[in-house]
Motif scaffolding. Structure first.
Motif, mmCIF file in Angstrom:
data_model
loop_
_atom_site.group_PDB
_atom_site.id
_atom_site.type_symbol
_atom_site.label_atom_id
_atom_site.label_comp_id
_atom_site.label_asym_id
_atom_site.label_seq_id
_atom_site.Cartn_x
_atom_site.Cartn_y
_atom_site.Cartn_z
ATOM 1 N N ALA A 44 50.809 25.996 77.757
ATOM 2 C CA ALA A 44 50.887 25.390 79.088
ATOM 3 C C ALA A 44 49.639 24.552 79.370
ATOM 4 C CB ALA A 44 51.053 26.480 80.144
ATOM 5 N N ILE A 45 48.484 25.052 78.943
ATOM 6 C CA ILE A 45 47.233 24.297 79.113
ATOM 7 C C ILE A 45 47.311 22.976 78.345
ATOM 8 C CG2 ILE A 45 44.768 24.288 78.567
ATOM 9 C CD1 ILE A 45 44.796 27.339 79.027
ATOM 10 N N ASP A 46 47.797 23.054 77.110
ATOM 11 C CA ASP A 46 47.926 21.842 76.291
ATOM 12 C C ASP A 46 48.880 20.844 76.940
ATOM 13 O OD1 ASP A 46 46.233 23.043 74.482
ATOM 14 O OD2 ASP A 46 47.853 23.721 73.150
ATOM 15 N N ALA A 47 49.949 21.356 77.552
ATOM 16 C CA ALA A 47 50.916 20.470 78.212
ATOM 17 C C ALA A 47 50.284 19.781 79.416
ATOM 18 C CB ALA A 47 52.141 21.278 78.641
ATOM 19 N N LEU A 48 49.463 20.504 80.163
ATOM 20 C CA LEU A 48 48.800 19.899 81.319
ATOM 21 C C LEU A 48 47.830 18.799 80.883
ATOM 22 C CD1 LEU A 48 48.000 23.062 83.494
ATOM 23 C CD2 LEU A 48 49.682 21.282 83.994
ATOM 24 N N ARG A 49 47.245 18.951 79.737
ATOM 25 C CA ARG A 49 46.253 17.982 79.259
ATOM 26 C C ARG A 49 46.884 16.790 78.538
ATOM 27 N NH1 ARG A 49 41.873 22.479 77.095
ATOM 28 N NH2 ARG A 49 40.597 22.512 78.994
ATOM 29 N N ASN A 50 48.172 16.865 78.283
ATOM 30 C CA ASN A 50 48.845 15.808 77.520
ATOM 31 C C ASN A 50 49.478 14.794 78.474
ATOM 32 O OD1 ASN A 50 50.310 14.211 75.787
ATOM 33 N ND2 ASN A 50 51.173 15.927 74.625
ATOM 34 N N PRO A 51 48.876 13.621 78.642
ATOM 35 C CA PRO A 51 49.402 12.641 79.597
ATOM 36 C C PRO A 51 50.709 11.991 79.147
ATOM 37 C CG PRO A 51 47.559 11.714 78.371
ATOM 38 C CD PRO A 51 47.651 13.153 77.979
ATOM 39 N N SER A 52 51.069 12.166 77.874
ATOM 40 C CA SER A 52 52.291 11.528 77.378
ATOM 41 C C SER A 52 53.547 12.330 77.708
ATOM 42 C CB SER A 52 52.195 11.335 75.859
ATOM 43 O OG SER A 52 52.161 12.591 75.194
ATOM 44 N N LEU A 53 53.383 13.563 78.189
ATOM 45 C CA LEU A 53 54.550 14.384 78.506
ATOM 46 C C LEU A 53 55.144 13.995 79.853
ATOM 47 C CD1 LEU A 53 53.447 18.000 77.434
ATOM 48 C CD2 LEU A 53 54.760 16.321 76.130
ATOM 49 N N SER A 54 56.463 14.123 79.938
ATOM 50 C CA SER A 54 57.137 13.890 81.218
ATOM 51 C C SER A 54 56.934 15.108 82.111
ATOM 52 C CB SER A 54 58.631 13.661 80.993
ATOM 53 O OG SER A 54 59.240 14.851 80.493
ATOM 54 N N SER A 55 57.234 14.944 83.379
ATOM 55 C CA SER A 55 57.098 16.072 84.306
ATOM 56 C C SER A 55 58.028 17.213 83.910
ATOM 57 C CB SER A 55 57.396 15.614 85.736
ATOM 58 O OG SER A 55 58.721 15.089 85.822
#
Length: 404
Positions: free
Chosen positions: A299-310
């Motif tokens: 989840a932390i990695d997802a928050l830091r990844n600007p390329s992911l969609s909401s």
């Protein structure tokens, strides 16, 4: 009978020796504060005393074991309580992160805060008791329970056994809990996979109602026959706006839908955009277990990844939510078990104290010294010894020739 000087001397010496023996024996009883100094004093009583003494030593060992067990379990209880608080803090931050108005800088800040709590959680999962033993490492308590691999994932490095302490003749109690059961083997969020196998419609799918989906999966999932985990959704053409869902036995559901609008089936949400006549194959994902630390790290990695969609970011957050929820349930079970074991130890401590008092009273009744009686006996034996010594002195200076 002929009386000689030697006979008189020997009889007097023997009498004095016996008097001295009685005197020393009474002195020894008083010095050791017991009526039974040697087994010959009271063979039956001596045997009973030995049994009570052995039982008292055993009760002392049980008492020492209970003290160590209590300390270890209290350390575990405090660690579990602290971890529960830490996971609640992580939950709060992840709920905040679902606000779509945040910028990437905001997400990065929240990710850093969550990561700090994650490190705290990892430290608590490697808690040690007062003897330096790792509480959650099973019987492999000399090494940390959890290690972080080079790929950043956490892994349990202990075993699944529990350390035990004997607190009664036929009673042993676990003094710790394996971290594998509480943290490592936590069920992750159940999900499914859906792909369009025919037609031109664009598909979007997700679990919209986790409880409903979990219930459907629990009822229908087969670990033995994977074919039973596969389903097919078909939108009819002509006659746009209708669908049917089938499994290996045939059609199990039908309904209406609007292209571009979501519709649900047992907690699963599908959105098909485009003309009818499409086929969607979907299946249960295999239920898996994972360490809660890894799920939170994702989840932390997802928050830091600007390329992911909401939507992708939300999926990672939901995965972490589920892992935290299931871990806290495991921790609650462990805490209840720890409390029950502490209650058992308290009861055994009370029993041990009562038995210790009983043993002391029994030993006192069997071999306890009557001080008044012993003091009187000492004075009498001392007087007898003095009298025999005086008589011996007088007889030693006499000879039968003195009477001629």
């Amino acid at each position: 009978m002929r009386v000689t000087s030697n006979l008189i001397y020997n009889q007097s010496a023997l009498s004095m020796a016996k008097a001295n023996e009685r005197y020393l024996k009474v002195q020894e009883k008083i010095a050791q504060n017991t009526e039974i100094v040697r087994p010959s004093d009271d063979p039956n009583g001596a045997g009973q005393l030995l049994r009570y003494e052995a039982d008292s030593k055993l009760m002392k060992q049980y008492k020492d074991n209970m003290t160590l067990a209590t300390n270890s379990l209290k350390y575990e209880s405090v660690a579990l309580e602290s971890m529960n608080t830490t996971l609640n803090s992580i939950n709060v931050l992840m709920i905040q992160s679902q606000n779509g108005a945040y910028s990437q800088d905001d997400y990065d800040t929240m990710a850093e805060e969550i990561e700090n709590f994650l490190h705290s959680m990892a430290d608590l999962m490697n808690s040690q008791d007062s003897n330096g033993k790792y509480i959650f490492a099973g019987t492999n308590a000399g090494s940390p329970a959890f290690i972080k691999n080079v790929d950043g994932r956490y892994q349990y490095d202990g075993d699944e056994a529990q350390r035990n302490a004997q607190i009664g003749d036929n009673i042993t109690i676990a003094t710790n809990d394996s971290g594998k059961k509480i943290f490592e083997d936590t069920w992750t969020r159940n999900n499914f996979t859906a792909v369009t196998s025919a037609g031109s419609a664009t598909l979007s799918s997700r679990v919209a109602d986790q409880d409903a989906y979990d219930a459907f999966l629990k009822k229908n999932y087969s670990a033995v026959n994977p074919a039973l985990n596969n389903f097919q959704l078909v939108t009819e053409s002509p006659g746009a706006g209708q669908f049917e869902i089938s499994d290996s036995s045939g059609v199990i559901a039908t309904g209406n839908y609007q292209p571009g609008e979501p519709f649900t089936f047992n907690g699963m949400e599908f959105t098909l955009t485009g003309a009818a006549g499409s086929t969607v194959d979907f299946s249960f994902d295999v239920p898996t277990r994972d360490n809660v630390l890894n799920q939170v790290q994702s989840a932390i990695d997802a928050l830091r990844n600007p390329s992911l969609s909401s939507g992708q970011r939300e999926e990672a957050i939901l995965d972490a939510f589920t892992s935290i929820k299931n871990t806290q349930a495991n921790m609650s079970t462990a805490s209840s078990s720890v409390g029950a074991r502490l209650n058992t130890i308290d009861n055994r401590t009370d029993y041990g104290a009562s038995k210790e008092i009983f043993n002391k009273e029994a030993q006192e009744n069997i071999g306890g010294l009557n001080v008044y009686k012993a003091t009187t006996e000492l004075k009498l034996s001392e007087s007898a010894l003095e009298a025999s010594q005086l008589l011996f002195q007088r007889l030693s200076s006499l000879s039968l020739f003195n009477s001629l």
